[in-house]
Motif scaffolding. Structure first.
Motif, PDB file in Angstrom:
ATOM      1  N   SER A  39       0.817  -1.213   0.000  1.00 11.37           N
ATOM      2  CA  SER A  39       0.000   0.000   0.000  1.00 11.37           C
ATOM      3  C   SER A  39       0.852   1.264   0.000  1.00 11.37           C
ATOM      4  N   SER A  40       2.157   1.113   0.156  1.00 13.01           N
ATOM      5  CA  SER A  40       3.068   2.255   0.247  1.00 13.01           C
ATOM      6  C   SER A  40       3.749   2.500  -1.099  1.00 13.01           C
ATOM      7  N   GLU A  41       3.466   3.646  -1.712  1.00 12.28           N
ATOM      8  CA  GLU A  41       4.087   3.958  -3.000  1.00 12.28           C
ATOM      9  C   GLU A  41       5.601   4.086  -2.869  1.00 12.28           C
ATOM     10  N   SER A  42       6.072   4.640  -1.760  1.00 15.23           N
ATOM     11  CA  SER A  42       7.519   4.792  -1.583  1.00 15.23           C
ATOM     12  C   SER A  42       8.189   3.437  -1.401  1.00 15.23           C
ATOM     13  N   ALA A  43       7.536   2.507  -0.669  1.00 13.67           N
ATOM     14  CA  ALA A  43       8.101   1.167  -0.496  1.00 13.67           C
ATOM     15  C   ALA A  43       8.135   0.423  -1.819  1.00 13.67           C
ATOM     16  N   LEU A  44       7.095   0.579  -2.627  1.00 13.90           N
ATOM     17  CA  LEU A  44       7.075  -0.059  -3.947  1.00 13.90           C
ATOM     18  C   LEU A  44       8.156   0.529  -4.849  1.00 13.90           C
ATOM     19  N   ALA A  45       8.361   1.836  -4.761  1.00 11.55           N
ATOM     20  CA  ALA A  45       9.416   2.461  -5.554  1.00 11.55           C
ATOM     21  C   ALA A  45      10.782   1.918  -5.160  1.00 11.55           C
ATOM     22  N   THR A  46      10.983   1.698  -3.862  1.00 12.73           N
ATOM     23  CA  THR A  46      12.242   1.107  -3.393  1.00 12.73           C
ATOM     24  C   THR A  46      12.419  -0.290  -3.959  1.00 12.73           C
ATOM     25  N   LEU A  47      11.347  -1.084  -3.941  1.00 12.33           N
ATOM     26  CA  LEU A  47      11.406  -2.445  -4.474  1.00 12.33           C
ATOM     27  C   LEU A  47      11.814  -2.439  -5.944  1.00 12.33           C
ATOM     28  N   PHE A  48      11.183  -1.594  -6.743  1.00  8.61           N
ATOM     29  CA  PHE A  48      11.507  -1.517  -8.164  1.00  8.61           C
ATOM     30  C   PHE A  48      12.958  -1.077  -8.362  1.00  8.61           C
ATOM     31  N   SER A  49      13.405  -0.144  -7.526  1.00 13.93           N
ATOM     32  CA  SER A  49      14.752   0.391  -7.664  1.00 13.93           C
ATOM     33  C   SER A  49      15.821  -0.657  -7.362  1.00 13.93           C
ATOM     34  N   ILE A  50      15.670  -1.377  -6.251  1.00 13.83           N
ATOM     35  CA  ILE A  50      16.731  -2.316  -5.866  1.00 13.83           C
ATOM     36  C   ILE A  50      16.779  -3.530  -6.789  1.00 13.83           C
ATOM     37  N   LYS A  51      15.644  -3.849  -7.423  1.00 16.01           N
ATOM     38  CA  LYS A  51      15.633  -4.972  -8.353  1.00 16.01           C
ATOM     39  C   LYS A  51      15.993  -4.561  -9.779  1.00 16.01           C
ATOM     40  N   GLY A  52      15.976  -3.251 -10.061  1.00 20.27           N
ATOM     41  CA  GLY A  52      16.140  -2.816 -11.439  1.00 20.27           C
ATOM     42  C   GLY A  52      14.978  -3.287 -12.287  1.00 20.27           C
ATOM     43  N   ARG A  53      13.800  -3.244 -11.714  1.00 18.35           N
ATOM     44  CA  ARG A  53      12.611  -3.802 -12.350  1.00 18.35           C
ATOM     45  C   ARG A  53      11.911  -2.748 -13.197  1.00 18.35           C
ATOM     46  N   PRO A 103      -2.556   0.043  -5.922  1.00 10.23           N
ATOM     47  CA  PRO A 103      -1.662   0.966  -6.634  1.00 10.23           C
ATOM     48  C   PRO A 103      -1.357   0.479  -8.052  1.00 10.23           C
ATOM     49  N   ASP A 104      -1.227   1.434  -8.981  1.00 12.68           N
ATOM     50  CA  ASP A 104      -0.924   1.087 -10.372  1.00 12.68           C
ATOM     51  C   ASP A 104       0.395   0.337 -10.503  1.00 12.68           C
ATOM     52  N   ALA A 105       1.318   0.578  -9.581  1.00 10.16           N
ATOM     53  CA  ALA A 105       2.618  -0.101  -9.645  1.00 10.16           C
ATOM     54  C   ALA A 105       2.474  -1.613  -9.531  1.00 10.16           C
ATOM     55  N   LEU A 106       1.412  -2.071  -8.877  1.00  7.02           N
ATOM     56  CA  LEU A 106       1.203  -3.512  -8.717  1.00  7.02           C
ATOM     57  C   LEU A 106       0.582  -4.144  -9.953  1.00  7.02           C
ATOM     58  N   THR A 107      -0.175  -3.374 -10.709  1.00  5.81           N
ATOM     59  CA  THR A 107      -0.927  -3.922 -11.835  1.00  5.81           C
ATOM     60  C   THR A 107      -0.308  -3.584 -13.188  1.00  5.81           C
ATOM     61  N   ALA A 108       0.649  -2.665 -13.210  1.00  4.83           N
ATOM     62  CA  ALA A 108       1.238  -2.162 -14.463  1.00  4.83           C
ATOM     63  C   ALA A 108       0.145  -1.669 -15.411  1.00  4.83           C
ATOM     64  N   GLY A 109      -0.922  -1.108 -14.826  1.00  5.77           N
ATOM     65  CA  GLY A 109      -1.990  -0.538 -15.627  1.00  5.77           C
ATOM     66  C   GLY A 109      -2.926  -1.545 -16.258  1.00  5.77           C
ATOM     67  N   SER A 110      -2.818  -2.809 -15.877  1.00  6.55           N
ATOM     68  CA  SER A 110      -3.637  -3.861 -16.497  1.00  6.55           C
ATOM     69  C   SER A 110      -5.046  -3.947 -15.926  1.00  6.55           C
ATOM     70  N   GLY A 111      -5.258  -3.364 -14.740  1.00  9.70           N
ATOM     71  CA  GLY A 111      -6.548  -3.512 -14.072  1.00  9.70           C
ATOM     72  C   GLY A 111      -6.702  -4.837 -13.358  1.00  9.70           C
ATOM     73  N   LYS A 112      -5.631  -5.665 -13.373  1.00 11.19           N
ATOM     74  CA  LYS A 112      -5.665  -6.961 -12.703  1.00 11.19           C
ATOM     75  C   LYS A 112      -4.523  -7.044 -11.694  1.00 11.19           C
ATOM     76  N   VAL A 113      -4.801  -7.710 -10.581  1.00  7.82           N
ATOM     77  CA  VAL A 113      -3.793  -7.890  -9.544  1.00  7.82           C
ATOM     78  C   VAL A 113      -3.565  -9.388  -9.344  1.00  7.82           C
ATOM     79  N   CYS A 114      -2.311  -9.764  -9.160  1.00  7.45           N
ATOM     80  CA  CYS A 114      -1.928 -11.169  -9.051  1.00  7.45           C
ATOM     81  C   CYS A 114      -1.656 -11.506  -7.594  1.00  7.45           C
TER      82      CYS A 114
END
Length: 198
Positions: A39-53, A103-114
């Motif tokens: 639920s945290s946009e900053s935590a998700l941004a950190t995740l993407f950053s450290i993985k180079g995702r 958050p859109d970061a979880l769905t990549a704009g697909s409207g679906k969550v896994c």
């Protein structure tokens, strides 16, 4: 990275770090994953950053039970419920229509969550300690091999690792969209098994 055993105290410490926006490594039934507060946009941004995702690559969530699943999805179809009853807890990740709060970061704009309810008890207990869903992205830089032990993890930004030992070699979780009847990633659960139960 501080390493703790999967005790109540260790899990409580991990949950505290997650609530503060930190990153925790933990075992699943396949490989070690990275947990952040989804639920945290900053935590998700950190995740993407450290993985180079890449930002167009959606992020899987794990839950301890159906109660933790409910806030993240708009509905659970009959077909999805059949899959849940047949394979959860287990290595089957399912796509659902995402709730408005996802958050859109979880769905990549697909409207679906896994989401998945993992077979690994430690992963489920971490969700219970956190009192909600957590991310489950493999604990490695994108394109690098996944880690089967904490010792194989080379990411410096992880605050804490929950030690589940060395995991046996395994295929990844199968990712399946019950709405479309389509496998997005082959894995532990075969197409034949899915057709028989879902």
């Amino acid at each position: 990275m501080k390493i703790v055993p999967p005790t109540a105290e260790g899990l409580a410490g991990a949950a505290g770090i997650l609530r503060k926006g930190g990153v925790v490594a933990y075992p699943t039934e396949t490989v070690y994953g990275l947990a952040v507060n989804p639920s945290s946009e900053s935590a998700l941004a950190t995740l993407f950053s450290i993985k180079g995702r890449r930002e167009d690559n959606p992020v899987l969530l794990v839950v301890a039970d159906l109660e933790q699943l409910t806030p993240w999805v708009k509905e659970i179809s009959a077909k999805a419920r059949n899959c849940i009853e047949a394979f959860w807890p287990g290595p089957l990740s399912l796509l659902f229509p995402a709730a408005d709060m996802v958050p859109d970061a979880l769905t990549a704009g697909s409207g679906k969550v896994c989401l998945r309810c993992p077979a690994c008890a430690i992963a489920r207990e971490l969700c219970r300690a956190f009192r909600g869903a957590l991310t489950s992205s493999s604990a490695n830089r994108s394109s690098e091999p996944p880690a089967r032990s904490l010792q194989e993890i080379t990411l410096a930004e992880i605050a804490l690792g929950i030690d589940g030992g060395v995991l046996a070699p395994s295929a990844p979780s199968t990712i399946y969209d019950p709405g479309e009847g389509r496998i997005l990633r082959p894995g532990c659960i075969s197409e034949e098994e899915l057709r028989a139960h879902c």
